[in-house]
Scaffold this active site. Structure first.
Site, PDB file in Angstrom:
ATOM      1  N   GLU A  94       3.363  -3.529 -14.048  1.00 10.20           N
ATOM      2  CA  GLU A  94       4.437  -3.784 -14.414  1.00 10.20           C
ATOM      3  C   GLU A  94       5.597  -2.643 -14.719  1.00 10.20           C
ATOM      4  O   GLU A  94       6.485  -2.792 -15.683  1.00 10.20           O
ATOM      5  CB  GLU A  94       4.525  -4.722 -15.939  1.00 10.20           C
ATOM      6  CG  GLU A  94       4.135  -6.178 -15.501  1.00 10.20           C
ATOM      7  CD  GLU A  94       4.670  -7.098 -14.542  1.00 10.20           C
ATOM      8  OE1 GLU A  94       5.951  -6.948 -14.344  1.00 10.20           O
ATOM      9  OE2 GLU A  94       4.027  -7.854 -13.951  1.00 10.20           O
ATOM     10  N   GLY A  95       5.442  -1.648 -14.034  1.00 16.22           N
ATOM     11  CA  GLY A  95       6.000  -0.400 -14.209  1.00 16.22           C
ATOM     12  C   GLY A  95       5.285   0.562 -15.124  1.00 16.22           C
ATOM     13  O   GLY A  95       4.896   0.299 -16.171  1.00 16.22           O
ATOM     14  N   THR A  96       5.071   1.657 -14.449  1.00 12.99           N
ATOM     15  CA  THR A  96       4.147   2.924 -15.044  1.00 12.99           C
ATOM     16  C   THR A  96       4.962   3.249 -16.260  1.00 12.99           C
ATOM     17  O   THR A  96       6.259   3.155 -16.410  1.00 12.99           O
ATOM     18  CB  THR A  96       3.987   3.962 -14.022  1.00 12.99           C
ATOM     19  OG1 THR A  96       5.230   4.521 -13.706  1.00 12.99           O
ATOM     20  CG2 THR A  96       3.320   3.522 -12.655  1.00 12.99           C
TER      21      THR A  96
ATOM     22  N   GLY B 135       4.608   1.580  -4.069  1.00 16.72           N
ATOM     23  CA  GLY B 135       4.184   1.017  -5.536  1.00 16.72           C
ATOM     24  C   GLY B 135       5.596   0.594  -6.313  1.00 16.72           C
ATOM     25  O   GLY B 135       6.289  -0.410  -6.418  1.00 16.72           O
TER      26      GLY B 135
ATOM     27  N   PRO C  24       0.902  -1.214   0.021  1.00 20.45           N
ATOM     28  CA  PRO C  24      -0.129   0.015  -0.120  1.00 20.45           C
ATOM     29  C   PRO C  24       0.780   1.265  -0.078  1.00 20.45           C
ATOM     30  O   PRO C  24       0.464   2.325  -0.621  1.00 20.45           O
ATOM     31  CB  PRO C  24      -0.905  -0.072   1.269  1.00 20.45           C
ATOM     32  CG  PRO C  24      -0.841  -1.650   1.348  1.00 20.45           C
ATOM     33  CD  PRO C  24       0.284  -2.146   1.008  1.00 20.45           C
TER      34      PRO C  24
ATOM     35  N   GLN D  21     -14.242   6.106 -31.386  1.00 28.32           N
ATOM     36  CA  GLN D  21     -14.616   7.414 -32.102  1.00 28.32           C
ATOM     37  C   GLN D  21     -15.083   7.284 -33.598  1.00 28.32           C
ATOM     38  O   GLN D  21     -16.080   7.547 -33.934  1.00 28.32           O
ATOM     39  CB  GLN D  21     -13.378   8.445 -32.284  1.00 28.32           C
ATOM     40  CG  GLN D  21     -13.765   9.726 -32.522  1.00 28.32           C
ATOM     41  CD  GLN D  21     -14.368  10.388 -31.458  1.00 28.32           C
ATOM     42  OE1 GLN D  21     -14.581   9.851 -30.216  1.00 28.32           O
ATOM     43  NE2 GLN D  21     -15.162  11.515 -31.677  1.00 28.32           N
ATOM     44  N   ILE D  22     -14.450   6.082 -34.183  1.00 32.12           N
ATOM     45  CA  ILE D  22     -14.891   5.772 -35.605  1.00 32.12           C
ATOM     46  C   ILE D  22     -16.248   5.217 -35.406  1.00 32.12           C
ATOM     47  O   ILE D  22     -17.112   5.374 -36.273  1.00 32.12           O
ATOM     48  CB  ILE D  22     -13.876   4.828 -36.191  1.00 32.12           C
ATOM     49  CG1 ILE D  22     -12.560   5.641 -36.745  1.00 32.12           C
ATOM     50  CG2 ILE D  22     -14.499   4.056 -37.495  1.00 32.12           C
ATOM     51  CD1 ILE D  22     -11.417   4.876 -37.045  1.00 32.12           C
TER      52      ILE D  22
ATOM     53  N   ARG E  49     -19.737   0.906 -42.821  1.00 29.15           N
ATOM     54  CA  ARG E  49     -20.763   1.780 -42.766  1.00 29.15           C
ATOM     55  C   ARG E  49     -20.934   2.870 -43.841  1.00 29.15           C
ATOM     56  O   ARG E  49     -19.823   3.593 -44.202  1.00 29.15           O
ATOM     57  CB  ARG E  49     -20.177   2.483 -41.279  1.00 29.15           C
ATOM     58  CG  ARG E  49     -21.096   3.837 -40.954  1.00 29.15           C
ATOM     59  CD  ARG E  49     -22.464   3.442 -40.249  1.00 29.15           C
ATOM     60  NE  ARG E  49     -22.928   4.483 -39.507  1.00 29.15           N
ATOM     61  CZ  ARG E  49     -24.199   4.637 -39.334  1.00 29.15           C
ATOM     62  NH1 ARG E  49     -24.897   3.627 -39.418  1.00 29.15           N
ATOM     63  NH2 ARG E  49     -24.683   5.568 -38.385  1.00 29.15           N
TER      64      ARG E  49
END
Length: 387
Positions: A367-369, A131, A128, A340-341, A272
């Site tokens: 796994e690492g920021t 990190g 906690p 968005q498309i 579309r």
């Protein structure tokens, strides 16, 4: 580096993709709806994965794995990454390579059951209050005769609810360095059910429904010295040697989901029609597709190059960090543009896009920021210059 796939690699891709589409996709709606993986479903898919030779394929042949080279393994991970995370991670398990660092006795006790699908492992580092700063961990282990006594709390521990044991990293001492005191870390095997070891439900997560995280509590938990993994005070060395490629694994699975999102966006742009023509003919959409494809290709090349260099023994920390950084951020961009498309339909759960969009968020954290990856890359650039 040869940019073409070998016949074996093409077969791995085809076999894994077919398995994902036929055995995993059909169950995604259930897992997304319930947030739960039924035990009988796990066993059903697990048996099929073993029959297909895909279970624990990341491991060497001498312990029952497929013995894939790193690039082939990443191609396999990319295909698995197309599906719901809980389905592919739990049902087509890849035991942690750190288990290979164990003694013969430890391999027999912990690795073999994982290879046979009898249990799963989990890694416990994060706390906690610690990190990314693992040296700041407060959970500790003290030697008492022939045993070690563990105390403290870990959280965000993936798969701990189903794992038969945890590989736990604990502070076991301190040493002076030019930058001040630095904690010594030791890794321990701790069996589920050991007195003083409690696994509690973790947090509800917006990403990866069906995936679980847990809180691990250690209260005078006593384990014998035979359950130390590697050497005492050398836990980081064990982790660095055996867990470095996990960044590439995250990159590869992110590529799979990005490719799936791009595929949906491309098909929709071709089908579309608005204002009398396919929407893909409007620059507002076509340019998005071009940018998405370019970002995906760049991320793939960084990831495949790092995998190839890993097998050549020339990979650097920056190589792996670049791959992880680019792939996870490309996934976020591609998932957002795909929605968005599609317009409003992209946010409906009839399509996997809203799930891919949600799931993408955690990839830039665990796994690492992304910030840690940028730190590693820049540090490697500056060190030769005295920075």
């Amino acid at each position: 580096m040869n940019f073409g796939l070998t016949e074996e690699q093409s077969l791995i891709v085809e076999t894994t993709r077919s398995f994902v589409e036929n055995e995993l996709y059909p169950h995604e709606a259930e897992v997304e709806r319930t947030g739960h993986l039924r035990p009988e479903l796990i066993r059903e898919i697990q048996a099929k994965a073993m029959e297909a030779g895909l279970y624990a394929a990341n491991m060497p042949e001498d312990v029952g794995g497929a013995g894939l080279d790193t690039l082939s393994w990443l191609l396999y991970e990319r295909e698995l990454g197309r599906a719901n995370y809980a389905l592919h991670w739990t049902c087509v398990a890849r035991p942690s390579n750190i288990l290979l660092a164990g003694t013969p006795e430890q391999r027999e006790k912990y690795l073999e059951p994982c290879m046979k699908g009898e249990t799963w492992d989990c890694l416990a580092m994060t706390e906690p209050g610690a990190g990314s700063d693992l040296r700041g961990m407060k959970a500790s282990a003290k030697q008492d005769g022939g045993d070690w006594v563990l105390n403290g709390t870990k959280h965000f521990i993936s798969h701990a609810d189903i794992a038969g044991f945890a590989i736990v990293f604990m502070a076991t001492g301190e040493e002076d360095t030019p930058r001040g005191p630095k904690k010594k870390i030791t890794a321990f095997f701790v069996d589920k059910g050991t007195p003083g070891f409690t696994v509690r439900d973790g947090y509800r997560n917006v990403s990866h429904r069906g995936y679980t995280n847990s809180v691990l509590e250690f209260d005078d938990c006593r384990v014998p010295a035979s359950q130390v993994l590697g050497e005492v005070h050398k836990g980081f060395e064990v982790a660095n040697q055996w867990l470095g490629a996990t960044r590439l694994q995250v990159a590869a699975t992110s590529l799979g989901r990005a490719a799936r999102a791009l595929g949906h966006a491309t098909d929709y742009a071709a089908e579309r029609r608005q204002f009398g023509q396919q929407i893909g003919k409007f620059q507002g959409v076509s340019f998005k597709l071009a940018d998405m494809a370019t970002e995906l290709r760049a991320a793939e090349l960084l990831t495949w190059a790092a995998g190839w260099k890993f097998d050549q023994g020339t990979v650097t920390e920056a190589d792996m960090s670049m791959a992880k950084l680019k792939a996870t951020e490309a996934l976020a961009f591609i998932a957002d543009e795909a929605i968005q498309i599609h317009g409003g339909m992209g946010l409906m759960d009839e399509l996997p896009l809203e799930r891919i969009w949600r799931d993408a968020r955690v990839e830039r954290i665990w796994e690492g920021t992304s910030e840690i990856q940028r730190h590693i890359i820049s540090r490697e650039m500056l060190r030769p210059l005295g920075g």
